[in-house]
Structures are given as structure tokens and as C-alpha cells.
Design a protein around this motif. Structure first.
Motif, PDB file in Angstrom:
ATOM      1  N   GLU A   5     -41.228 -77.724  54.070  1.00 13.07           N
ATOM      2  CA  GLU A   5     -41.753 -78.950  53.449  1.00 13.07           C
ATOM      3  C   GLU A   5     -41.978 -80.026  54.512  1.00 13.07           C
ATOM      4  N   PHE A   6     -41.032 -80.140  55.439  1.00  9.63           N
ATOM      5  CA  PHE A   6     -41.172 -81.094  56.529  1.00  9.63           C
ATOM      6  C   PHE A   6     -42.422 -80.788  57.342  1.00  9.63           C
ATOM      7  N   ILE A   7     -42.597 -79.526  57.675  1.00 12.57           N
ATOM      8  CA  ILE A   7     -43.769 -79.109  58.459  1.00 12.57           C
ATOM      9  C   ILE A   7     -45.054 -79.385  57.685  1.00 12.57           C
ATOM     10  N   ASP A   8     -45.063 -79.089  56.395  1.00 11.99           N
ATOM     11  CA  ASP A   8     -46.261 -79.290  55.585  1.00 11.99           C
ATOM     12  C   ASP A   8     -46.614 -80.762  55.389  1.00 11.99           C
ATOM     13  N   VAL A   9     -45.613 -81.612  55.271  1.00  9.70           N
ATOM     14  CA  VAL A   9     -45.850 -83.021  54.953  1.00  9.70           C
ATOM     15  C   VAL A   9     -46.025 -83.876  56.210  1.00  9.70           C
ATOM     16  N   PHE A  10     -45.161 -83.718  57.203  1.00 10.34           N
ATOM     17  CA  PHE A  10     -45.128 -84.661  58.322  1.00 10.34           C
ATOM     18  C   PHE A  10     -45.892 -84.215  59.567  1.00 10.34           C
ATOM     19  N   VAL A  11     -45.954 -82.928  59.840  1.00 12.66           N
ATOM     20  CA  VAL A  11     -46.634 -82.474  61.051  1.00 12.66           C
ATOM     21  C   VAL A  11     -48.136 -82.781  61.028  1.00 12.66           C
ATOM     22  N   PRO A  12     -48.836 -82.664  59.894  1.00  8.69           N
ATOM     23  CA  PRO A  12     -50.268 -82.997  59.901  1.00  8.69           C
ATOM     24  C   PRO A  12     -50.568 -84.468  60.215  1.00  8.69           C
ATOM     25  N   LEU A  13     -49.588 -85.326  60.157  1.00  5.47           N
ATOM     26  CA  LEU A  13     -49.789 -86.756  60.426  1.00  5.47           C
ATOM     27  C   LEU A  13     -49.778 -87.071  61.920  1.00  5.47           C
ATOM     28  N   LYS A  14     -49.456 -86.086  62.735  1.00  9.07           N
ATOM     29  CA  LYS A  14     -49.229 -86.281  64.170  1.00  9.07           C
ATOM     30  C   LYS A  14     -50.394 -86.973  64.878  1.00  9.07           C
ATOM     31  N   ASP A  15     -51.619 -86.537  64.662  1.00  7.97           N
ATOM     32  CA  ASP A  15     -52.763 -87.102  65.375  1.00  7.97           C
ATOM     33  C   ASP A  15     -53.009 -88.564  64.995  1.00  7.97           C
ATOM     34  N   GLY A  16     -52.921 -88.864  63.724  1.00 13.70           N
ATOM     35  CA  GLY A  16     -53.095 -90.247  63.284  1.00 13.70           C
ATOM     36  C   GLY A  16     -52.004 -91.154  63.816  1.00 13.70           C
ATOM     37  N   LEU A  17     -50.785 -90.647  63.855  1.00 15.15           N
ATOM     38  CA  LEU A  17     -49.664 -91.429  64.391  1.00 15.15           C
ATOM     39  C   LEU A  17     -49.848 -91.691  65.879  1.00 15.15           C
ATOM     40  N   TYR A  18     -50.340 -90.697  66.583  1.00 16.58           N
ATOM     41  CA  TYR A  18     -50.600 -90.871  68.017  1.00 16.58           C
ATOM     42  C   TYR A  18     -51.639 -91.974  68.234  1.00 16.58           C
ATOM     43  N   ARG A  19     -52.695 -91.978  67.417  1.00 22.22           N
ATOM     44  CA  ARG A  19     -53.733 -93.005  67.552  1.00 22.22           C
ATOM     45  C   ARG A  19     -53.155 -94.405  67.327  1.00 22.22           C
ATOM     46  N   VAL A  20     -52.292 -94.537  66.339  1.00 20.47           N
ATOM     47  CA  VAL A  20     -51.664 -95.837  66.071  1.00 20.47           C
ATOM     48  C   VAL A  20     -50.818 -96.256  67.273  1.00 20.47           C
ATOM     49  N   ALA A  21     -50.005 -95.345  67.783  1.00 17.45           N
ATOM     50  CA  ALA A  21     -49.140 -95.656  68.926  1.00 17.45           C
ATOM     51  C   ALA A  21     -49.977 -95.999  70.161  1.00 17.45           C
ATOM     52  N   PHE A  22     -51.037 -95.248  70.384  1.00 17.64           N
ATOM     53  CA  PHE A  22     -51.888 -95.519  71.546  1.00 17.64           C
ATOM     54  C   PHE A  22     -52.574 -96.875  71.410  1.00 17.64           C
ATOM     55  N   HIS A  23     -52.980 -97.210  70.192  1.00 22.70           N
ATOM     56  CA  HIS A  23     -53.621 -98.510  69.937  1.00 22.70           C
ATOM     57  C   HIS A  23     -52.668 -99.653  70.288  1.00 22.70           C
ATOM     58  N   ILE A  24     -51.396 -99.496  70.004  1.00 19.68           N
ATOM     59  CA  ILE A  24     -50.419-100.555  70.267  1.00 19.68           C
ATOM     60  C   ILE A  24     -49.976-100.544  71.729  1.00 19.68           C
ATOM     61  N   LEU A  25     -49.656 -99.372  72.253  1.00 19.15           N
ATOM     62  CA  LEU A  25     -49.060 -99.274  73.582  1.00 19.15           C
ATOM     63  C   LEU A  25     -50.072 -99.168  74.715  1.00 19.15           C
ATOM     64  N   ARG A  46     -34.236 -85.780  57.640  1.00 17.63           N
ATOM     65  CA  ARG A  46     -35.078 -85.011  56.718  1.00 17.63           C
ATOM     66  C   ARG A  46     -34.457 -84.810  55.334  1.00 17.63           C
ATOM     67  N   ASP A  47     -33.136 -84.895  55.237  1.00 17.79           N
ATOM     68  CA  ASP A  47     -32.489 -84.693  53.939  1.00 17.79           C
ATOM     69  C   ASP A  47     -32.721 -85.866  52.986  1.00 17.79           C
ATOM     70  N   VAL A  48     -33.110 -87.039  53.496  1.00 16.45           N
ATOM     71  CA  VAL A  48     -33.374 -88.190  52.628  1.00 16.45           C
ATOM     72  C   VAL A  48     -34.864 -88.502  52.515  1.00 16.45           C
ATOM     73  N   LEU A  49     -35.714 -87.669  53.091  1.00 13.16           N
ATOM     74  CA  LEU A  49     -37.156 -87.930  53.085  1.00 13.16           C
ATOM     75  C   LEU A  49     -37.843 -87.523  51.787  1.00 13.16           C
ATOM     76  N   ASP A  50     -37.135 -86.807  50.920  1.00 10.85           N
ATOM     77  CA  ASP A  50     -37.738 -86.394  49.652  1.00 10.85           C
ATOM     78  C   ASP A  50     -38.112 -87.587  48.781  1.00 10.85           C
ATOM     79  N   GLY A  51     -37.403 -88.680  48.913  1.00 11.39           N
ATOM     80  CA  GLY A  51     -37.646 -89.848  48.078  1.00 11.39           C
ATOM     81  C   GLY A  51     -38.789 -90.729  48.568  1.00 11.39           C
ATOM     82  N   ILE A  52     -39.435 -90.379  49.656  1.00 12.68           N
ATOM     83  CA  ILE A  52     -40.526 -91.189  50.209  1.00 12.68           C
ATOM     84  C   ILE A  52     -41.800 -90.928  49.403  1.00 12.68           C
ATOM     85  N   ALA A  53     -42.335 -91.990  48.792  1.00 13.28           N
ATOM     86  CA  ALA A  53     -43.535 -91.852  47.955  1.00 13.28           C
ATOM     87  C   ALA A  53     -44.789 -91.644  48.792  1.00 13.28           C
TER      88      ALA A  53
END
Length: 161
Positions: A5-25, A46-53
Motif C-alpha cells: 500500500e505504501f509503494i502504491d500510494v506514496f512512491v508514485p508521488l516521487k517526481d512531483g515531490l522532487y519538483r517541489v523540493a527543487f523549486h524551493i532549494l 507508515r503505520d499511521v498513514l492510513d488516516g491521511i485523506a
């Protein structure tokens, strides 16, 4: 949350997160480090991430705060280094690398000068990397109005900067 579930939900966000970080840093290495640190933090929690909407918004908020903390920390270290330098030290030989922090501060001040609607749409599109459809759902505005508002915000930012 399971590993898959972690891999399915959070790993696909990697490229967008990198762009945000690069924009700031404004540094590829620092942006990659910030994203890696974020994923390490997410993995340990990861055990408390289930509640993230909205995992994408959650990650961007955490990453943005971490990046701003990095910039502030760099500014502080440079200030302390300059204050602690002796009379024989030549500050101009090793100037602090505060250019990214200065630019970030100018951009953030300019963003805060935008009208609230333009600022909100700009933050959703650029910082949170939301699609026009997602912004439409959240704001209730139509596609063309969003495009116009975003264009006006960008034009005003260019003028302010």
C-alpha cells in the motif's frame, strides 16, 4: 499500512515531490536529499498513514516545511559563521551561499502580495502539483477561469520580481 500500500500510494508521488523540493532549494542534490529524507520519515510512520485523506497534499506540506527548514538552517549557519569570524578573516573570500534563500524569500513575499484567489490557485497548481480537474473540484471554479487566474498570478509575480 502494508508495504505494498505504501509503494502504491506514496512512491508514485516521487517526481512531483522532487519538483517541489527543487523549486524551493534550487539544487538537484539538496532536492533529492530532501525527498529521500521525506520518504524515510514516511516509512517510519507508515503505520499511521492510513488516516491521511490526501497523501499528495500531506507529502507536499511535509516536504515544503522540511525544505524551508533547510534554507533557514543554512541562513543561520552562515550568519553565525560571519559573526564568529575574526579580524583577520576575509569574508569576501568565502561568501555564504545564501542566494537560494534570498530568492526564496523574494518569491514568498511576492506570492503573499497576490490577491487571495490567485495565491490559492497558484499554490495548488505549483506547490501542490494539482491538476486543473483537482483544483476545479476543490474550488468549484471552471477550467477557463482557473487558467486565466493562474496566468494573471504568474504575470503579476513576474512583475513583482
Amino acid at each position: 499500512m502494508t508495504n505494498q500500500e505504501f509503494i502504491d500510494v506514496f512512491v508514485p508521488l516521487k517526481d512531483g515531490l522532487y519538483r517541489v523540493a527543487f523549486h524551493i532549494l534550487e539544487s538537484a542534490d539538496d532536492a533529492a536529499d530532501a525527498v529521500q529524507d521525506l520518504y524515510a520519515k514516511l516509512w517510519t510512520r507508515r503505520d499511521v498513514l492510513d488516516g491521511i485523506a490526501n497523501p499528495k497534499a500531506y507529502c507536499i506540506t511535509l516536504l515544503k516545511n522540511a525544505c524551508l527548514n533547510r534554507v533557514r538552517s543554512l541562513q543561520y549557519r552562515n550568519t553565525v559563521a560571519l559573526e564568529g569570524s575574526g579580524a583577520n578573516d576575509h569574508a569576501w573570500e568565502n561568501p555564504p551561499d545564501d542566494e537560494p534563500a534570498r530568492k526564496l524569500g523574494a518569491v514568498m513575499r511576492a506570492i503573499h502580495q497576490l490577491p487571495p484567489g490567485q495565491r490559492r490557485v497558484l499554490e495548488m497548481k505549483v506547490l501542490r502539483d494539482m491538476s486543473y480537474e483537482e483544483i476545479q473540484k476543490e474550488t468549484g471554479m471552471n477550467y477557463l477561469s482557473l487558467r486565466v487566474m493562474l496566468s494573471q498570478a504568474r504575470r503579476k509575480l513576474k512583475k513583482l520580481l
